[in-house]
Design an enzyme around this catalytic site. Structure first.
Site, PDB file in Angstrom:
ATOM      1  N   GLU A 176      -1.753  -4.442  -4.816  1.00 22.38           N
ATOM      2  CA  GLU A 176      -2.041  -3.542  -3.638  1.00 22.38           C
ATOM      3  C   GLU A 176      -1.479  -4.188  -2.246  1.00 22.38           C
ATOM      4  O   GLU A 176      -0.982  -3.609  -1.474  1.00 22.38           O
ATOM      5  CB  GLU A 176      -3.408  -3.267  -3.569  1.00 22.38           C
ATOM      6  CG  GLU A 176      -3.957  -1.756  -4.171  1.00 22.38           C
ATOM      7  CD  GLU A 176      -3.118  -0.614  -3.560  1.00 22.38           C
ATOM      8  OE1 GLU A 176      -3.118  -0.603  -2.362  1.00 22.38           O
ATOM      9  OE2 GLU A 176      -2.632   0.116  -4.297  1.00 22.38           O
ATOM     10  N   HIS A 227      -8.152  -1.903  -3.888  1.00 17.05           N
ATOM     11  CA  HIS A 227      -7.779  -1.829  -2.687  1.00 17.05           C
ATOM     12  C   HIS A 227      -8.561  -2.409  -1.531  1.00 17.05           C
ATOM     13  O   HIS A 227      -8.270  -2.942  -0.443  1.00 17.05           O
ATOM     14  CB  HIS A 227      -8.017  -0.139  -2.121  1.00 17.05           C
ATOM     15  CG  HIS A 227      -7.210   0.652  -2.926  1.00 17.05           C
ATOM     16  ND1 HIS A 227      -7.459   1.232  -4.214  1.00 17.05           N
ATOM     17  CD2 HIS A 227      -5.973   1.392  -2.865  1.00 17.05           C
ATOM     18  CE1 HIS A 227      -6.405   2.040  -4.530  1.00 17.05           C
ATOM     19  NE2 HIS A 227      -5.647   1.982  -3.822  1.00 17.05           N
ATOM     20  N   HIS A 259       4.872   1.593   1.006  1.00 18.84           N
ATOM     21  CA  HIS A 259       3.760   1.300   0.122  1.00 18.84           C
ATOM     22  C   HIS A 259       4.030   1.849  -1.297  1.00 18.84           C
ATOM     23  O   HIS A 259       4.039   0.979  -2.112  1.00 18.84           O
ATOM     24  CB  HIS A 259       2.471   1.778   0.748  1.00 18.84           C
ATOM     25  CG  HIS A 259       1.305   1.366  -0.163  1.00 18.84           C
ATOM     26  ND1 HIS A 259       0.351   0.252   0.145  1.00 18.84           N
ATOM     27  CD2 HIS A 259       0.803   1.585  -1.376  1.00 18.84           C
ATOM     28  CE1 HIS A 259      -0.468   0.191  -0.531  1.00 18.84           C
ATOM     29  NE2 HIS A 259      -0.233   1.097  -1.740  1.00 18.84           N
ATOM     30  N   GLU A 260       4.211   3.069  -1.342  1.00 20.57           N
ATOM     31  CA  GLU A 260       4.262   3.638  -2.653  1.00 20.57           C
ATOM     32  C   GLU A 260       5.585   2.947  -3.499  1.00 20.57           C
ATOM     33  O   GLU A 260       5.451   2.566  -4.710  1.00 20.57           O
ATOM     34  CB  GLU A 260       4.415   5.169  -2.747  1.00 20.57           C
ATOM     35  CG  GLU A 260       3.311   5.640  -2.026  1.00 20.57           C
ATOM     36  CD  GLU A 260       1.872   5.459  -2.477  1.00 20.57           C
ATOM     37  OE1 GLU A 260       1.819   4.688  -3.662  1.00 20.57           O
ATOM     38  OE2 GLU A 260       0.908   5.280  -1.907  1.00 20.57           O
TER      39      GLU A 260
END
Length: 511
Positions: free
Chosen positions: A349, A413, A325-326
């Site tokens: 996101e 998010h 994800h990062e």
């Protein structure tokens, strides 16, 4: 940030006057697995032709294009992404992508903004510039471009997360025009993946260090619960790292290094992308950030991922989907550059969740098989539940399942929910289903039935849309158009895959 081009009146009806569509392409136009040297050659060619391209797009004499990225497909089509300046000032929210066939024919252009640039960059009525401000041109989607100031305020939030708050203000009135954070937060012998192989290198002082020479020299550092600096490069005497529990500080480093390696391999093997920025250079990972820090984040400014140790410093947030994800935030920054606010922020996101899920399925370890749950291994809620659900995002209590006109006012998010839902539906379809032992039952906005095309094809569609069609200001309607173009390129407009993309968007109320 990025920039856009404006087609002249003569070109508005021509190839460069409209976005590239699948009808312009042949099916199976998958991205080439480019070497670093091939990418460098393509960038060099594009940079040499920026003046010609600017003239073809009808840009004025005070506008310049700056090459940001380039992708080449197997059929020879080249997709070149540009930023733009006006009278030497960066144009925020105005990037563009030019699509060129192997023959040299220009197929089309995707613009972040279609507004024409014509403004005075040195009026006498300017407000005093905020401290540390940079003069820019703000080119939003819906209104005319204006002269503006951009400031970046660096600080630390209450939970320990660093912040790089970008604020854009009107240079004439002082009115705030936009604000977003440049630090893109996510979740926040291996603990999560069992015994794994990781890339290490001999240390100059003897022993070994967590430097992965096969993946751009990616390095893993131990912050030792500090929240400043780079930390100490993780080293070991015998090249056997960690003990599989958070009690050994090396264990979190093993998971972080493994997550970085698997993410690198996924992007390279599946999408032909060598490294986060496509330049073959590794990022860095920092573990053991802060004290009781329950999060993880990507910073493009340091090209690094950072992981906290969770509640009681006992549950590091270094699971594979968190790492992927990062790192995928970095891929988005290097490609579409989706602004981290409003609908584009939600799509930013969602892209990280989507690509993290694809990485998890690609890795598919016995301890962490692929699923459509985000953060299911780190128990961030303390009750065994995942952080997010892709099949029905609202199950987390905050995310949206479907698009609505107020979605852009929601935290990124949670506004990511509809795009995550779209991706699940495109991959697996609607209704009850069990995948790798996990039960799902995905609803649809219109009670329609959606038939999935599988996660491999769905991820190909999303990545192609991200890297070749999406811009910094892409919203949900644009994302639909981008993925339809990508599906048409890959499989043809008459294909079941193209129809599935269309159906999945309708199923989350985007049509």
């Amino acid at each position: 940030m990025s920039a856009t081009a404006v087609a002249s009146a003569a070109l508005l009806a021509g190839a460069l006057g409209a976005p590239a569509t699948a009808a312009d392409r042949t099916p199976s136009a998958t991205p080439l697995k480019m070497t670093v040297s091939l990418r460098a050659d393509l960038l060099k060619e594009a940079k040499a032709d920026t003046a010609t391209t600017a003239r073809a797009l009808g840009l004025g004499a005070q506008e310049e294009l700056h090459v940001k990225d380039v992708v080449k497909d197997r059929d020879g089509t080249v997709h070149t992404r540009y930023d733009r300046t006006y009278q030497g000032l960066r144009v925020l929210g105005g990037d563009l992508i030019v699509h060129t066939a192997k023959s040299g024919k220009q197929l089309g252009v995707n613009r972040a903004s279609k507004a024409e640039l014509s403004l005075d960059t040195s009026p006498k009525t300017l407000k005093a510039a905020p401290k540390g401000a940079t003069k820019v041109v703000w080119a939003p989607r819906a209104t005319s471009p204006v002269l503006a100031y951009e400031t970046v305020a660096k600080s630390v939030k209450k939970d320990g997360t660093p912040s790089e708050l970008h604020t854009v203000t009107d240079a004439a009135s002082g009115k705030r025009l936009a604000r977003w954070d440049g630090v893109e937060t996510g979740l926040g012998h291996s603990e999560y993946n069992g015994d794994v192989e990781i890339g290490t290198s001999p240390s100059s002082g003897g022993g070994f260090e967590l430097t992965d020479a096969d993946r751009g020299g990616h390095k893993t550092y131990n912050l030792d619960n500090s929240s400043a600096g780079t930390g100490a490069l993780v080293t070991d005497d015998d090249d056997e790292w960690g003990d599989g529990t958070p009690d050994d500080p090396q264990t979190a480093a093993v998971d972080a290094a493994y997550g970085a390696a698997e993410t690198w391999d996924y992007y390279k093997d599946v999408h032909g992308r060598s490294g986060i920025a496509g330049d073959g250079k590794g990022a860095t990972s920092r573990v053991h950030y802060g004290n009781n820090y329950v999060n993880a984040f990507w910073q493009d400014s340091c090209f690094c991922m950072t992981y906290g140790d969770g509640a009681g410093n006992a549950a590091p947030l270094t699971a594979l989907d968190v790492a992927a994800h990062e790192m995928s935030h970095g891929v988005t920054a290097a490609t579409a550059g989706l602004i981290y606010s409003g609908e584009s922020g939600g799509l930013n996101e969602a892209t990280s969740d989507i690509m993290a899920t694809a990485v998890e399925f690609y890795s598919n370890t016995d301890e962490d098989p692929g699923d459509y749950l985000i953060g299911e291994k780190i128990d961030i809620n303390g009750d065994g539940s995942p952080l997010r659900y892709m099949d029905e995002p609202s199950k987390d209590g905050a995310s949206r399942d479907y698009w609505s006109s107020d979605l852009g006012n929601t935290d990124v998010h949670y506004s990511s929910g509809p795009a995550n839902h779209f991706f699940y539906l495109l991959s697996e379809g609607s209704g009850a289903k069990t995948v790798n032992g996990v039960d799902y039952d995905s609803p649809t906005y219109d009670d329609s039935t959606v038939t999935g095309i599988g996660i491999d094809k769905a991820a190909q569609v999303w990545f192609k849309a991200l890297s070749e069609y999406m811009t910094s200001t892409t919203d949900y309607a644009d994302a639909r158009a981008a993925t339809l173009s990508a599906a048409g390129d890959l499989y043809g407009e008459d294909s079941a895959e193209y129809q599935a993309v269309d159906a999945a968007w309708a199923a989350i109320n985007v049509s």
